[in-house]
Design a protein around this motif. Sequence first.
Motif, PDB file in Angstrom:
ATOM      1  N   VAL A 179       0.872  -1.025  -0.015  1.00 41.39           N
ATOM      2  CA  VAL A 179      -0.046  -0.111   0.074  1.00 41.39           C
ATOM      3  C   VAL A 179       1.014   1.299   0.040  1.00 41.39           C
ATOM      4  O   VAL A 179       1.815   1.492   0.805  1.00 41.39           O
ATOM      5  CB  VAL A 179      -0.913   0.002   1.239  1.00 41.39           C
ATOM      6  CG1 VAL A 179      -1.785   1.336   1.196  1.00 41.39           C
ATOM      7  CG2 VAL A 179      -1.733  -1.170   1.231  1.00 41.39           C
ATOM      8  N   THR A 180       0.817   1.955  -1.044  1.00 44.56           N
ATOM      9  CA  THR A 180       1.664   3.282  -1.240  1.00 44.56           C
ATOM     10  C   THR A 180       1.653   4.458  -0.082  1.00 44.56           C
ATOM     11  O   THR A 180       0.363   4.486   0.195  1.00 44.56           O
ATOM     12  CB  THR A 180       1.731   3.598  -2.571  1.00 44.56           C
ATOM     13  OG1 THR A 180       0.427   4.216  -2.730  1.00 44.56           O
ATOM     14  CG2 THR A 180       1.979   2.690  -3.699  1.00 44.56           C
ATOM     15  N   ASP A 181       2.671   4.928  -0.118  1.00 48.58           N
ATOM     16  CA  ASP A 181       2.481   6.172   0.826  1.00 48.58           C
ATOM     17  C   ASP A 181       3.747   7.287   0.380  1.00 48.58           C
ATOM     18  O   ASP A 181       4.809   6.883   0.294  1.00 48.58           O
ATOM     19  CB  ASP A 181       2.672   5.911   2.523  1.00 48.58           C
ATOM     20  CG  ASP A 181       2.995   7.164   3.243  1.00 48.58           C
ATOM     21  OD1 ASP A 181       2.434   8.305   2.725  1.00 48.58           O
ATOM     22  OD2 ASP A 181       3.314   7.028   4.321  1.00 48.58           O
ATOM     23  N   ARG A 182       3.389   8.328  -0.134  1.00 51.17           N
ATOM     24  CA  ARG A 182       4.391   9.478  -0.685  1.00 51.17           C
ATOM     25  C   ARG A 182       4.532  10.504  -0.094  1.00 51.17           C
ATOM     26  O   ARG A 182       5.033  11.566  -0.564  1.00 51.17           O
ATOM     27  CB  ARG A 182       4.120   9.518  -2.160  1.00 51.17           C
ATOM     28  CG  ARG A 182       2.917  10.140  -2.508  1.00 51.17           C
ATOM     29  CD  ARG A 182       2.557  10.457  -4.081  1.00 51.17           C
ATOM     30  NE  ARG A 182       1.606  11.296  -4.321  1.00 51.17           N
ATOM     31  CZ  ARG A 182       1.576  12.348  -5.089  1.00 51.17           C
ATOM     32  NH1 ARG A 182       2.559  12.810  -5.636  1.00 51.17           N
ATOM     33  NH2 ARG A 182       0.642  13.202  -5.249  1.00 51.17           N
ATOM     34  N   ARG A 183       3.958  10.705   1.082  1.00 48.38           N
ATOM     35  CA  ARG A 183       3.866  11.997   1.787  1.00 48.38           C
ATOM     36  C   ARG A 183       5.309  12.669   2.177  1.00 48.38           C
ATOM     37  O   ARG A 183       5.339  13.533   2.134  1.00 48.38           O
ATOM     38  CB  ARG A 183       3.183  11.874   3.078  1.00 48.38           C
ATOM     39  CG  ARG A 183       1.802  11.564   2.895  1.00 48.38           C
ATOM     40  CD  ARG A 183       1.240  11.138   4.249  1.00 48.38           C
ATOM     41  NE  ARG A 183       1.416  10.079   4.732  1.00 48.38           N
ATOM     42  CZ  ARG A 183       1.116   9.666   6.083  1.00 48.38           C
ATOM     43  NH1 ARG A 183       0.386  10.313   6.862  1.00 48.38           N
ATOM     44  NH2 ARG A 183       1.739   8.560   6.664  1.00 48.38           N
ATOM     45  N   LYS A 184       6.525  11.566   2.269  1.00 45.66           N
ATOM     46  CA  LYS A 184       7.733  12.136   2.523  1.00 45.66           C
ATOM     47  C   LYS A 184       8.671  12.006   1.554  1.00 45.66           C
ATOM     48  O   LYS A 184       9.845  12.202   1.525  1.00 45.66           O
ATOM     49  CB  LYS A 184       8.210  11.441   3.584  1.00 45.66           C
ATOM     50  CG  LYS A 184       7.541  11.468   5.066  1.00 45.66           C
ATOM     51  CD  LYS A 184       8.170  10.641   6.159  1.00 45.66           C
ATOM     52  CE  LYS A 184       7.241  10.885   7.360  1.00 45.66           C
ATOM     53  NZ  LYS A 184       7.599   9.931   8.111  1.00 45.66           N
ATOM     54  N   ILE A 239      -4.158  -4.429  12.656  1.00 46.08           N
ATOM     55  CA  ILE A 239      -3.579  -5.455  13.740  1.00 46.08           C
ATOM     56  C   ILE A 239      -2.751  -4.801  14.778  1.00 46.08           C
ATOM     57  O   ILE A 239      -2.899  -5.390  16.035  1.00 46.08           O
ATOM     58  CB  ILE A 239      -2.895  -6.700  12.908  1.00 46.08           C
ATOM     59  CG1 ILE A 239      -3.784  -7.404  11.727  1.00 46.08           C
ATOM     60  CG2 ILE A 239      -2.409  -7.867  13.813  1.00 46.08           C
ATOM     61  CD1 ILE A 239      -5.070  -7.786  12.015  1.00 46.08           C
ATOM     62  N   PHE A 240      -1.969  -4.039  14.354  1.00 49.60           N
ATOM     63  CA  PHE A 240      -1.002  -3.398  15.222  1.00 49.60           C
ATOM     64  C   PHE A 240      -0.844  -1.989  15.184  1.00 49.60           C
ATOM     65  O   PHE A 240      -1.328  -1.642  14.099  1.00 49.60           O
ATOM     66  CB  PHE A 240       0.617  -4.043  15.022  1.00 49.60           C
ATOM     67  CG  PHE A 240       0.437  -5.616  15.237  1.00 49.60           C
ATOM     68  CD1 PHE A 240       0.461  -6.178  16.465  1.00 49.60           C
ATOM     69  CD2 PHE A 240       0.703  -6.058  13.881  1.00 49.60           C
ATOM     70  CE1 PHE A 240       0.677  -7.362  16.467  1.00 49.60           C
ATOM     71  CE2 PHE A 240       0.890  -7.528  13.848  1.00 49.60           C
ATOM     72  CZ  PHE A 240       0.883  -8.258  15.281  1.00 49.60           C
ATOM     73  N   PRO A 241      -0.581  -1.272  16.224  1.00 44.88           N
ATOM     74  CA  PRO A 241      -0.595   0.402  15.833  1.00 44.88           C
ATOM     75  C   PRO A 241       0.353   0.568  14.704  1.00 44.88           C
ATOM     76  O   PRO A 241       1.481   0.010  14.528  1.00 44.88           O
ATOM     77  CB  PRO A 241       0.206   0.873  17.333  1.00 44.88           C
ATOM     78  CG  PRO A 241      -0.091  -0.273  18.417  1.00 44.88           C
ATOM     79  CD  PRO A 241      -0.130  -1.490  17.523  1.00 44.88           C
ATOM     80  N   THR A 242       0.049   1.877  14.130  1.00 41.08           N
ATOM     81  CA  THR A 242       0.623   2.295  12.938  1.00 41.08           C
ATOM     82  C   THR A 242       0.597   3.647  12.893  1.00 41.08           C
ATOM     83  O   THR A 242      -0.189   4.104  13.336  1.00 41.08           O
ATOM     84  CB  THR A 242       0.364   1.777  11.776  1.00 41.08           C
ATOM     85  OG1 THR A 242       0.866   2.197  10.461  1.00 41.08           O
ATOM     86  CG2 THR A 242      -1.243   1.939  11.501  1.00 41.08           C
ATOM     87  N   GLN A 243       1.911   4.373  12.257  1.00 45.61           N
ATOM     88  CA  GLN A 243       1.920   5.685  12.444  1.00 45.61           C
ATOM     89  C   GLN A 243       1.148   6.173  10.996  1.00 45.61           C
ATOM     90  O   GLN A 243       1.185   7.337  10.727  1.00 45.61           O
ATOM     91  CB  GLN A 243       3.501   6.055  12.379  1.00 45.61           C
ATOM     92  CG  GLN A 243       3.987   5.994  13.659  1.00 45.61           C
ATOM     93  CD  GLN A 243       5.258   6.423  13.867  1.00 45.61           C
ATOM     94  OE1 GLN A 243       5.992   6.725  13.144  1.00 45.61           O
ATOM     95  NE2 GLN A 243       5.873   6.291  15.164  1.00 45.61           N
TER      96      GLN A 243
END
Length: 216
Positions: A11-16, A132-136
């Motif tokens: 799952v992509t994330d390009r914020r940085k 499932i687990f905490p995520t930022q």
Amino acid sequence: MNPDYLELYLVTDRRKLSDEEFLIRVEQACTAGVTVVQLREKEVTTADFYQLALKVKAITDRYKLPLIINDRIDICLAVDAAGVHIGDDELPVWKARELIGSDKILGVSAKTVERSLIAQSEGANYLGVGAIFPTQTKESTLVPLEEVRAIVEQTDLPIVAIGGINETTIQTISGMEVSGVAIVSEIMYAKSVSQKVVDLKSCVKKMKEGELNEYQ
């Protein structure tokens, strides 16, 4: 759909990232062995999302991988992506299926057995269960492991676990018979995207074969 496509779900994330670095990292992940890519863009214009989706689809097509578009059915149809993934606060599952047709993949986020059964009855191809687990990456209510087990046991759809999954936490879901894991920042912001994908693929293989130690 073939559940093997869900094994290592990027799952992509390009914020940085710059656009150039983002596309480089997506291609590195595809080269190294992710099995599907979901393009998730929450804060861009429709025009920008469309252009980015075309560029990412050119990459996924090159590696013969499915491209899933997060939430935006219009973008999915405009670029002829393999499918769309919708969340709890999007269109009803049946309406999404009606709009995309019978041939495209429809993924649905689920946190409860009830939501999972509705999604299954209304035409979903797979479920994304988590966090499932905490995520930022995003704020999300955690799904207890007991609920994950119940969803696996009571539905017939392939299940992708998502949220805070890495080479350590993946051990906790070993033996649950999920089809795969969805990874965001662990891949997108890895020091070496290629090596991270290789390492995670090894973990997923062991998880599916029940070779990892379980914490539960």
